[in-house]
Write an enzyme that holds these catalytic residues in place. Structure first.
Site, mmCIF file in Angstrom:
data_model
loop_
_atom_site.group_PDB
_atom_site.id
_atom_site.type_symbol
_atom_site.label_atom_id
_atom_site.label_comp_id
_atom_site.label_asym_id
_atom_site.label_seq_id
_atom_site.Cartn_x
_atom_site.Cartn_y
_atom_site.Cartn_z
ATOM 1 N N GLU A 165 0.798 -1.222 0.000
ATOM 2 C CA GLU A 165 0.000 0.000 0.000
ATOM 3 C C GLU A 165 0.836 1.280 0.000
ATOM 4 O O GLU A 165 0.806 2.056 0.973
ATOM 5 C CB GLU A 165 -0.960 0.010 1.201
ATOM 6 C CG GLU A 165 -1.909 -1.177 1.234
ATOM 7 C CD GLU A 165 -2.901 -1.111 2.393
ATOM 8 O OE1 GLU A 165 -2.815 -0.183 3.217
ATOM 9 O OE2 GLU A 165 -3.758 -2.001 2.476
ATOM 10 N N GLU A 359 -5.406 -8.636 0.801
ATOM 11 C CA GLU A 359 -6.058 -8.353 2.089
ATOM 12 C C GLU A 359 -7.539 -8.117 1.849
ATOM 13 O O GLU A 359 -7.912 -7.383 0.920
ATOM 14 C CB GLU A 359 -5.520 -7.073 2.746
ATOM 15 C CG GLU A 359 -4.172 -7.205 3.378
ATOM 16 C CD GLU A 359 -3.705 -5.896 4.017
ATOM 17 O OE1 GLU A 359 -4.544 -5.051 4.412
ATOM 18 O OE2 GLU A 359 -2.474 -5.724 4.105
HETATM 19 O O1 IFM Z 1 -4.208 -3.156 9.140
HETATM 20 C C1 IFM Z 1 -4.154 -2.639 7.858
HETATM 21 C C2 IFM Z 1 -2.957 -3.196 7.115
HETATM 22 O O2 IFM Z 1 -1.764 -2.925 7.772
HETATM 23 C C3 IFM Z 1 -2.876 -2.595 5.734
HETATM 24 N N1 IFM Z 1 -4.127 -2.688 5.041
HETATM 25 C C4 IFM Z 1 -5.320 -2.310 5.722
HETATM 26 C C5 IFM Z 1 -5.394 -2.979 7.077
HETATM 27 C C6 IFM Z 1 -6.695 -2.561 7.808
HETATM 28 O O3 IFM Z 1 -6.732 -1.182 7.967
#
Ligand code: IFM
Length: 456
Positions: A165, A359
């Site tokens: 990210e 994710e």
């Molecule tokens: O916890 C975070 C993660 O570190 C990166 N992506 C989003 C998740 C939830 O906010």
């Protein structure tokens, strides 16, 4: 659930080093920008830090037992940069490398593929002191680090993800004040965007230099999916998505990105040859997906001369509207169709690359129940429903021809949720932070049954 995914589809779960490891002063680890930030009064909502987190640096074998019980094909975790390049002299910290070698070997022994994220936001503070991602030298330091890790683990890691990210580590960290180092520079975040892109290219090269062409290389983006006014969606797509996708996958920044930021950024930090370096072939594009936005154009000017804090510099004329519920405990809307639509759109625009959902998951107000027989449970039907609906959306995209090859649930454990500290629980395993006891939630059992049913 009767969703049938391809037999070779990879299901997993994910974590990140600073969110789970704790042990921030052990075995030579140096401070990171997140140690500094989380210790700054007022930076996280209850003053929470990652000093202890879920203590996984010590309890990783317990976490591995959870993974085995769950029956996942793969585990996505990040390597703590400050454990590996813990001094500015470039000499690797062997204890840090030994730690991750132990984890990787144990995963392989358990038949679980290690999917490594090289950078999940824990930049060593000594690099932060030199300007962090505003300084292009950071990209080269991260490339050296990637080479060190690949040299030690190259023969055993399934997938190498350069960055997690970069939208967060640029716009949210340098543009706004929510993430470390929290500078709030608005358009001053664009050099960080570019240097993160550069780091991605250099890190990919460094991994391939050590591992050769068999290295499966990747990057994970949290692409924004906006609904509403077409102009507003287009503006944000350029700033939030294509500022990463186009250089990485096309070798150029969109011309329109330059025109919409005219007056607030001259992009003179792009040096000759950078775009060729950034544009390395990758095998997999990771997408983190949670929710969608609703946006509209406002009456404000498009090209303000202001440098105020912003996660979308150059989109001062865009309004974020409230979204339709239901919402998660983060206040994020639940929109499984958004996942489907995003996957289809990314594949339409960048058809050459396989996709993985790296994710997806939900923060809930989980409550621990102590049963009459003394056992403990956490009933999280909303999270199960969320996952089922998002799995179905992903399957629909696959049926329509999207080359989606894997899906990682965020997260294996409740953990340190950055600005929100321990107040938000994303885990499929509950963590009692007072005792560090791990209690699988109902969603864990549901996922375990789903995975078992695939193995017949
Ligand atoms: O916890 C975070 C993660 O570190 C990166 N992506 C989003 C998740 C939830 O906010």
């Amino acid at each position: 659930m009767t969703l049938t995914f391809p037999q070779d589809f990879t299901f997993g779960t994910a974590t990140a080093a600073y969110q789970i490891e704790g042990a921030v002063t052990e075995d030579g680890r140096c401070p990171s920008i997140w140690d500094t930030f989380s210790h700054t009064p007022g930076a996280t909502i209850a003053g929470d830090t990652g000093d202890v987190a879920t203590d996984s640096y010590h309890r990783w074998r317990e976490d591995l037992a959870l993974l085995k019980d769950l029956g996942v094909d793969a585990y996505r975790f990040s390597i703590a940069v400050p454990r590996i390049i813990s001094t500015p002299d470039g000499v690797p910290n062997e204890k840090g490398l030994d730690f991750y070698e132990g984890v990787v070997d144990a995963l392989l022994e358990a038949g679980i593929k290690p999917v490594v994220t090289l950078y999940h936001w824990d930049l060593p503070q000594y690099l932060g002191d030199e300007g962090g991602w505003l300084n292009r030298r950071t990209a080269y330091a991260l490339a050296d680090y990637a080479g060190i890790v690949a040299k030690r683990l190259g023969d055993r890691v399934d997938t190498w993800t350069t960055l997690n990210e970069p939208w967060c580590s640029s716009y949210l960290s340098y543009g706004a004040k929510e993430h470390a180092p929290g500078l709030g520079l608005g358009p001053g975040a664009f050099p960080a965007v570019h240097h993160l892109n550069l780091a991605h290219g250099l890190m990919t090269q460094a991994v391939r230099a050590e591992v050769g062409d068999k290295a499966k290389c990747s990057v994970t983006l949290n692409l924004q999916f906006n609904r509403g006014d077409a102009d507003a969606c287009h503006r944000l797509d350029l700033i939030s998505n294509r500022a990463f996708l186009d250089p990485m996958l096309r070798g150029r920044y969109p011309d329109e990105l330059f025109s919409i930021t005219k007056g607030i950024c001259d992009w003179d930090f792009i040096q000759s040859g950078d775009l060729e370096l950034i544009h390395q072939p990758i095998d997999v594009l990771g997408i983190n997906y949670y929710s969608t936005n609703r946006v509209a154009m406002s009456d404000r000017p498009q090209f303000p001369q202001s440098t105020e804090a912003s996660t979308a510099p150059g989109a001062s004329d865009v309004d974020w509207l409230s979204t339709e519920g239901p919402h998660t405990d983060m206040g994020w809307n639940i929109d499984p169709d958004g996942l489907h639509d995003l996957l289809v759109r990314v594949h339409d625009n960048y058809p050459e690359v396989d996709l993985v959902v790296t994710e997806n998951g939900m923060a809930c107000k989980d409550q621990l129940t102590v049963n009459e027989d003394g056992t403990k449970s956490v009933h999280d039907p909303d999270r199960i429903d969320y996952l089922k609906r998002h799995f179905a959306a992903a399957k629909r995209a696959i049926d329509e021809g999207v080359p989606l090859t894997g899906y990682f649930v965020w997260s294996l454990l409740d953990n340190f949720e950055w600005y929100f500290g321990y107040a938000k629980r994303f885990g499929i395993t509950y963590v009692d932070y007072a005792t560090q006891e791990r209690i699988p939630k109902d969603s864990f059992m549901w996922y375990r049954d789903f995975l078992a049913s695939r193995k017949g």
